[in-house]
Design a protein around this motif. Structure first.
Motif, PDB file in Angstrom:
ATOM      1  N   ILE A 192     -48.350  -6.085 -29.330  1.00 12.01           N
ATOM      2  CA  ILE A 192     -47.160  -6.786 -28.846  1.00 12.01           C
ATOM      3  C   ILE A 192     -46.541  -5.959 -27.723  1.00 12.01           C
ATOM      4  O   ILE A 192     -46.452  -4.733 -27.813  1.00 12.01           O
ATOM      5  N   ALA A 194     -43.142  -5.483 -25.687  1.00 17.77           N
ATOM      6  CA  ALA A 194     -41.727  -5.771 -25.887  1.00 17.77           C
ATOM      7  C   ALA A 194     -40.913  -4.990 -24.876  1.00 17.77           C
ATOM      8  O   ALA A 194     -41.395  -4.012 -24.295  1.00 17.77           O
ATOM      9  N   PHE A 204     -39.589 -10.233 -26.065  1.00 17.32           N
ATOM     10  CA  PHE A 204     -40.931 -10.037 -26.631  1.00 17.32           C
ATOM     11  C   PHE A 204     -41.889 -11.045 -26.007  1.00 17.32           C
ATOM     12  O   PHE A 204     -41.565 -12.214 -25.858  1.00 17.32           O
ATOM     13  N   ASP A 206     -45.640 -13.031 -26.297  1.00 12.98           N
ATOM     14  CA  ASP A 206     -46.487 -13.503 -27.395  1.00 12.98           C
ATOM     15  C   ASP A 206     -47.483 -12.403 -27.776  1.00 12.98           C
ATOM     16  O   ASP A 206     -47.932 -11.629 -26.910  1.00 12.98           O
ATOM     17  N   GLU A 231     -46.843 -13.053 -36.305  1.00 13.17           N
ATOM     18  CA  GLU A 231     -46.127 -12.967 -35.020  1.00 13.17           C
ATOM     19  C   GLU A 231     -44.711 -12.428 -35.276  1.00 13.17           C
ATOM     20  O   GLU A 231     -44.225 -11.554 -34.562  1.00 13.17           O
ATOM     21  N   ARG A 232     -44.096 -12.952 -36.333  1.00 10.30           N
ATOM     22  CA  ARG A 232     -42.735 -12.504 -36.676  1.00 10.30           C
ATOM     23  C   ARG A 232     -42.722 -11.028 -37.047  1.00 10.30           C
ATOM     24  O   ARG A 232     -41.880 -10.273 -36.602  1.00 10.30           O
ATOM     25  N   ARG A 235     -42.894  -8.801 -34.015  1.00  9.05           N
ATOM     26  CA  ARG A 235     -41.602  -8.723 -33.307  1.00  9.05           C
ATOM     27  C   ARG A 235     -40.616  -7.843 -34.053  1.00  9.05           C
ATOM     28  O   ARG A 235     -39.877  -7.059 -33.449  1.00  9.05           O
ATOM     29  N   GLU A 236     -40.612  -7.975 -35.367  1.00 13.06           N
ATOM     30  CA  GLU A 236     -39.685  -7.155 -36.161  1.00 13.06           C
ATOM     31  C   GLU A 236     -40.012  -5.672 -36.014  1.00 13.06           C
ATOM     32  O   GLU A 236     -39.116  -4.837 -35.866  1.00 13.06           O
ATOM     33  N   SER A 239     -38.989  -4.547 -32.575  1.00 11.79           N
ATOM     34  CA  SER A 239     -37.537  -4.487 -32.491  1.00 11.79           C
ATOM     35  C   SER A 239     -37.013  -3.211 -33.153  1.00 11.79           C
ATOM     36  O   SER A 239     -36.142  -2.505 -32.616  1.00 11.79           O
TER      37      SER A 239
END
Ligand code: AMP
Length: 355
Positions: A192, A194, A204, A206, A231-232, A235-236, A239
């Motif tokens: 990912i 970001a 972010f 994809d 995917e979630r 991102r988490e 983050s």
């Protein structure tokens, strides 16, 4: 962080292709770029306004560089930590901050840091001698990988240990402090890309699906074959890492995708990344522009993906096929202007825009 207006100068440590593409993106936004590299005639220098060619520990050259630029960033993570210290002492604004660089430079610190954030990594143990390797092996199990703790990239400095016997002279072969990692039977590799701005906004892209060959990225495809929950979690994780490092700029996390969709983090790259090259044509804002925006204190750009896309690295002799790539109607060719072709060297890439 104050906002840099067009016309200001961005300093980049490193002269490789990532620096070259960062420089091109910076130029598009009206910035000048000054490269600092120890390599004469580097790919980045040839598209930038100015270059310092000096050792990364040359305090006089770094101080001069710091005076001529409005922000300093890096295009590769193996810049000595002391370089950042010299720049900070000289009054430079450095983004991302040197802590991110220091953590990503050391595979043990990196994995420990990820684990403190609750992000899974392969099992690992720091090993600084053959005796430590022998002691760690039963705990980590086989197969395992012995990697150098520092200065490894593209699969270099790695020894696979399939049986306990393979470990016998492995430490001597490695020849440097290492990390022993449990083998991950992953289904695929993903990453990912970001970004975080100085005011804490994040963006972010994809998730990218990556195919490696001989430890080197060969192909990235979007969309990645991952479920929404994967995917979630990517991102988490990104983050959490961005926030914990108070990060400014683009950052990449590479993961192993396990059967069932769980992610295991392999490494953090505190910079733009090869698996994000597709964003030049495939996203509203490229990772390179995004990084420039973040370090210049600008708002982040949209990360929306425009279409399905594949990026193929041109490695070594692959670049001989440039004419065929240039003739493809849905492909965009990028060549890095490297003078010498060597096996395993990234010479360029092609991005194909699909349906
Ligand atoms: P690295 O230099 O750590 O990025 O590793 C290069 C490549 O080696 C990765 O992209 C994977 O394909 C493979 N690899 C690295 N670590 C592991 C591991 N713990 N288990 C399985 N494969 C790995």
């Amino acid at each position: 962080m104050s906002q840099l207006s067009p016309g200001k100068t961005i300093g980049i440590l490193g002269g490789g292709q990532l620096g070259r593409m960062l420089s091109q993106a910076a130029a598009q936004l009206g910035f000048d770029v000054c490269i600092f590299t120890d390599e004469p005639d580097s790919p980045a220098a040839r598209v930038s306004a100015r270059t310092f060619v000096a050792n990364y520990l040359d305090a006089a050259a770094l101080t001069d560089f710091a005076r001529r630029v409005d922000v300093v960033t890096t295009e590769f993570e193996n810049v000595p930590a002391q370089t950042a210290e010299i720049l900070l002492t000289a009054g430079a604004r450095v983004a991302p901050n040197p802590r991110a660089l220091a953590i990503a430079q050391d595979r043990v610190d990196e994995k420990s840091f990820l684990n403190t954030l609750g992000i899974a990594t392969p099992r690992f143990a720091a090993v600084s001698s053959q005796a430590e390797l022998d002691a760690a092996l039963p705990e980590i199990g086989t197969p395992a990988l012995l990697k150098t703790r520092r200065l490894g990239y593209d699969g270099r400095g790695q020894i696979r240990i399939n049986t306990p016997q393979d470990a016998n002279d492995a430490y001597e072969k490695l020849g440097a402090p290492g990390i022993l990692e449990g083998w991950c039977g992953f289904e695929r590799e993903v990453s990912i890309i970001a970004a975080r701005s100085a005011n804490g906004a994040t963006a972010f892209y994809d998730v990218c699906e990556n195919v490696h060959s001989g430890g080197i990225l060969s192909r990235t495809i979007l969309p990645a074959r991952v479920e929404a929950h994967t995917e979630r979690s990517a991102r988490e994780a990104a983050s959490a890492v961005l926030g914990a490092l108070d990060y400014v700029g683009v950052l990449t996390i590479e993961f192993f995708l396990m059967p069932g969709g769980a992610l295991v983090a392999n490494e953090i790259a505190p910079r733009v990344h090869n698996s994000g090259h597709w964003t030049i044509e495939g996203a509203m804002t490229s990772q390179f522009e995004q990084h420039v925006r973040a370090i210049a204190g600008w708002p982040l750009g949209a990360t929306t993906r425009r279409c399905d896309v594949e990026m193929i690295n041109l490695i070594g002799e692959d670049a001989q096929s440039w004419e065929a790539c240039a003739a493809e109607s849905n492909a965009r060719l990028h060549l890095y202007g490297k003078r010498d072709t060597r096996a395993g060297r990234k010479m360029g890439h092609v991005t194909r825009l699909l349906a």
